[in-house]
Design an enzyme around this catalytic site. Structure first.
Site, short mmCIF file in Angstrom:
data_model
loop_
_atom_site.label_atom_id
_atom_site.label_comp_id
_atom_site.label_asym_id
_atom_site.label_seq_id
_atom_site.Cartn_x
_atom_site.Cartn_y
_atom_site.Cartn_z
N LYS A 1 28.98 26.04 51.83
CA LYS A 1 29.99 26.72 52.65
C LYS A 1 31.34 26.49 51.98
O LYS A 1 31.95 25.44 52.12
CB LYS A 1 30.00 26.20 54.08
CG LYS A 1 30.92 27.01 55.00
CD LYS A 1 30.86 26.51 56.43
CE LYS A 1 31.67 27.41 57.35
NZ LYS A 1 33.07 27.53 56.95
N ARG B 1 38.03 39.55 55.63
CA ARG B 1 37.18 39.61 56.81
C ARG B 1 37.93 40.17 58.01
O ARG B 1 37.41 40.97 58.78
CB ARG B 1 36.65 38.21 57.15
CG ARG B 1 35.69 38.21 58.37
CD ARG B 1 35.52 36.81 58.96
NE ARG B 1 35.03 35.86 58.00
CZ ARG B 1 33.75 35.67 57.72
NH1 ARG B 1 32.83 36.40 58.33
NH2 ARG B 1 33.37 34.77 56.85
N LYS C 1 20.07 29.78 56.09
CA LYS C 1 19.71 31.14 56.50
C LYS C 1 18.20 31.29 56.42
O LYS C 1 17.57 30.79 55.47
CB LYS C 1 20.37 32.18 55.58
CG LYS C 1 21.89 32.14 55.59
CD LYS C 1 22.49 33.09 54.56
CE LYS C 1 24.01 33.02 54.56
NZ LYS C 1 24.61 33.87 53.51
N CYS D 1 58.39 -5.40 42.58
CA CYS D 1 58.93 -6.73 42.85
C CYS D 1 59.12 -7.44 41.51
O CYS D 1 58.23 -7.42 40.66
CB CYS D 1 57.97 -7.51 43.74
SG CYS D 1 58.30 -9.28 43.82
#
EC number: 6.5.1.2
Length: 686
Positions: A122, A143, A298, A438
């Protein structure tokens, strides 16, 4: 009208350039040099400029360019681009729940064979629909709401991995390819580095970079962004008589048509295979070259997909099985610092608790002052925090639109922490460095273990027996706070430590006592001054001859030392300007640490001053390190290879090619005895 030869040449150039584009951008296997590609491209450009009627929609020259758009036109999808359901359970139970639903809808009994699934990634980018007619890309749309998207054809043409014409002689009459436009992590980092170097805005993350690029009104800007594409499905299809019957075979067929498809996919025989795929990708998620936020399952057979159908706007035959989010929004409650073992002060944001990357995060690194300034992160800001795998959570961007009013002040490390919160030593930021540090290297608790290990190391004070496990015990029991405390350790205390019997303790006491007699170069190196390695320590010892002369040197005097530049000089001066460090040095001298001192090269040069020597082979008495130290103490330089600039080659047993090279160039060759004779008048410098 152009003659047939010109038409044929233009068509041939288009085919050849697209073939090379596919090899370069999709297969990552270039077939010709860049110069040859440029020659072909420019030839096609010239042909099309001379014969505008030859310009085709699928020409590679049409990828980048075009006039800026006033806005994006709406495009109605022939087949809706529906979203798929997200499985809320990110564990293996999520995959099992999907399998149970599918089997129930198909009316399968527990004893029936497992369902065949297709599993894929994905991607974390922007979903796009590509429409090909007779094999030529004619339109691209986002989309949108699933029914209607936006026409982004001009911008999509700039994505090099998307073919403008499908491969093969008989493509479908209409083929809509659906997939994701995304940005690889390395491309994202490279682009941002170029933007920073040019003083231009950077992208927040790869996903925003991909989505923002495709929605640029000016295609030229989109063309400058390094975008990629992977296909994962189909929309409308017309005239594909031998269309595959499964999803997995469809992706294989698309790949054959020249459409990029991720190799991270598989056909799975049942739910156990799905879980194995999910877990495998989860383990490798951070090593993938692009961002994903899960995997997709799927049902593989299209016939079963049709049987399962849809539930309102979601297919019953697919599900997204996400991983824990790697980025979330939260609020900066405060900014502090963490002092590391090398003295670096790393700014750390204290956050409102947020669940990201599978854990609750309350702190995130801001790296350094430059990163704070670049992201403009302030207390009270809303920020995007990222945690990937075992990586320390970091703030990747500040959401400036949500900044509280009135605006909070900017954070500056040196203003907020002029002294180290661990030891009170001064904090400095050397020129050219992004990190504040430091200066109390010998005194600071945060640097204690590192300082002790370095001080006792073989090339420094050479205290045999002082290793990590012993230092851990000495520090955790507060027996040693600075290197000077090593010289105060009583036998009974050491003998009482873990894995330290009386014999080992006596050996360690002897090693500590032996280390008191050293060289000035070793002592300087043992102090752990930033940017001062062994060679620089020897240069300092030769130049100044005595520690007090070095302590009294300012930056200008330090710049007179061979190979010491402004940054190293500043580092040395700041180290000795810190009272805590001088206090430890004084204690070490008071406890008997001593070395031979000279007038230094400020007043008298070494016998090998300005000479370059090369060592080769094994010397009878001196180790290579000892020989190097003696040479450098006499003002010489030891090089790794023989050249015309070499003054002497010191050769021992089994001398190799360097000796042959010296003879070839006529360089003076010495054995160990001759080297020692040469150094004889300079022994006091060792």
């Amino acid at each position: 009208m152009a003659d047939r030869d010109v038409q044929a040449r233009a068509a041939a150039l288009r085919r050849e350039i697209e073939r090379h584009n596919y090899a370069y951008y999709v297969l990552d296997a270039p077939t010709i040099p860049d110069a040859e590609y440029d020659r072909l491209y420019h030839e096609l450009e010239a042909l099309e400029a001379a014969h505008p009627e030859l310009v085709a929609a699928d020409s590679p020259t049409r990828r980048v360019g075009g006039q800026p758009l006033a806005g994006f036109k709406p495009v109605r999808h022939a087949v809706p681009m529906l979203s798929i359901r997200t499985e809320t359970d990110t564990t293996a139970a999520g995959a099992r729940a999907f399998d149970v639903r599918v089997r129930k809808e198909l009316g399968l009994a527990p004893a029936d064979p497992p369902v065949e699934y297709a599993a894929e990634l994905k991607f974390d980018g922007l979903a796009i629909n590509l429409r090909y007619e007779a094999g030529v890309l004619v339109a691209a749309a986002t989309r949108g709401d699933g029914e209607t998207g936006e026409d982004v054809t001009q911008n999509v043409r700039t994505v090099r991995t998307i073919p403008l014409r499908l491969h093969g002689d008989a493509p479908p009459a209409v083929l809509e390819v659906r997939g994701e436009v995304f940005m690889r992590r390395d491309d994202f980092e490279r682009y941002n580095a170029q933007q920073r170097a040019a003083g231009k805005p950077t992208l927040v993350n790869p996903r925003n970079g991909a989505a923002g690029s495709i929605r640029q009104l000016d295609p030229a800007i989109a063309g400058q962004r390094p975008l990629s594409f992977y296909a994962y499905g189909l929309g409308e299809v017309v005239g594909w008589p031998d269309a595959p019957a499964t999803h997995g075979a469809t992706l294989d067929a698309l790949q054959g048509l020249g459409v990029p498809v991720s190799a991270e996919r598989c056909v799975c025989n049942g739910v156990d295979d799905l879980i194995a795929f999910h877990d495998d990708i989860a383990a490798r998620r951070d090593q993938l070259p692009f961002d994903i936020d899960g995997v997709v399952y799927k049902v593989n057979a299209f016939a079963l997909q049709r049987e399962l159908g849809f539930l309102t706007r979601e297919p019953r035959w697919a599900v997204a099985h996400k991983y824990p989010a790697q980025e979330q929004l939260t609020t900066v409650l405060g900014i502090g610092v963490h002092v590391g073992r090398t003295g670096a002060l790393t700014p750390v944001a204290r956050l409102a608790p947020v669940f990201v990357g599978g854990v609750t995060v309350t702190n995130a690194t801001l790296h350094n002052q430059d990163e704070i300034d670049r992201k403009d992160t302030r207390v009270g800001d809303t920020v995007i925090v990222r945690r990937a795998g075992d990586v320390i959570p970091e703030i990747v961007a500040t959401v400036l639109e949500r900044r509280p009013q009135p605006e909070p002040p900017r954070f500056n490390i040196l203003q907020s922490y002029p002294v180290c919160p661990e030891c009170g030593s001064h904090v400095v930021r050397l020129e050219g460095e992004a990190v504040a540090r430091c200066t109390g290297g010998l005194y600071c608790p945060a640097q204690r273990k590192q300082a002790l290990l370095h001080f006792a190391s073989r090339r420094a004070m050479d205290i045999d027996g002082v290793g990590e496990k012993l230092v851990d015990q000495l520090v955790s029991r507060e027996l040693v706070r600075t290197p000077a405390d090593l010289y105060r350790l009583p036998l009974e205390t050491l003998a009482g430590l873990e894995r330290m019997a009386e014999k080992s303790a006596r050996n360690l006491i002897q090693a500590i006592e032996t280390s008191k007699s050293t060289t000035l170069a070793r002592f300087i190196y043992a102090l752990g001054i930033r940017n001062v390695g062994e060679t620089t320590a020897r240069d300092l010892a030769r130049h100044f001859g005595a520690l007090d002369a070095l302590l009294g040197a300012n930056e200008t005097a330090l710049l007179g030392v061979r190979d010491v530049g402004p940054i190293v000089a500043q580092s040395i001066a700041q180290f000795f300007a810190e009272p805590h460090n001088l206090e430890v040095v004084g204690k070490l001298r008071a406890l008997g640490v001593h070395w031979p001192e000279t007038t230094g090269m400020q007043q008298s040069g070494g016998i090998l001053s300005g000479k370059t020597l090369v060592l080769t082979g094994t010397l009878p008495a001196l180790t290579r390190d000892q020989a190097k130290e003696r040479i450098e103490s006499a003002g010489g330089k030891v090089a790794g290879s023989v050249s015309k600039k070499t003054d002497y080659v010191v050769a021992g047993e089994e001398a190799g090619s360097k000796l042959a090279k010296a003879r070839e160039l006529g360089v003076t060759i010495l054995d160990e005895e001759e080297l020692l004779a040469l150094l004889g008048s300079n022994k006091k410098n060792g």
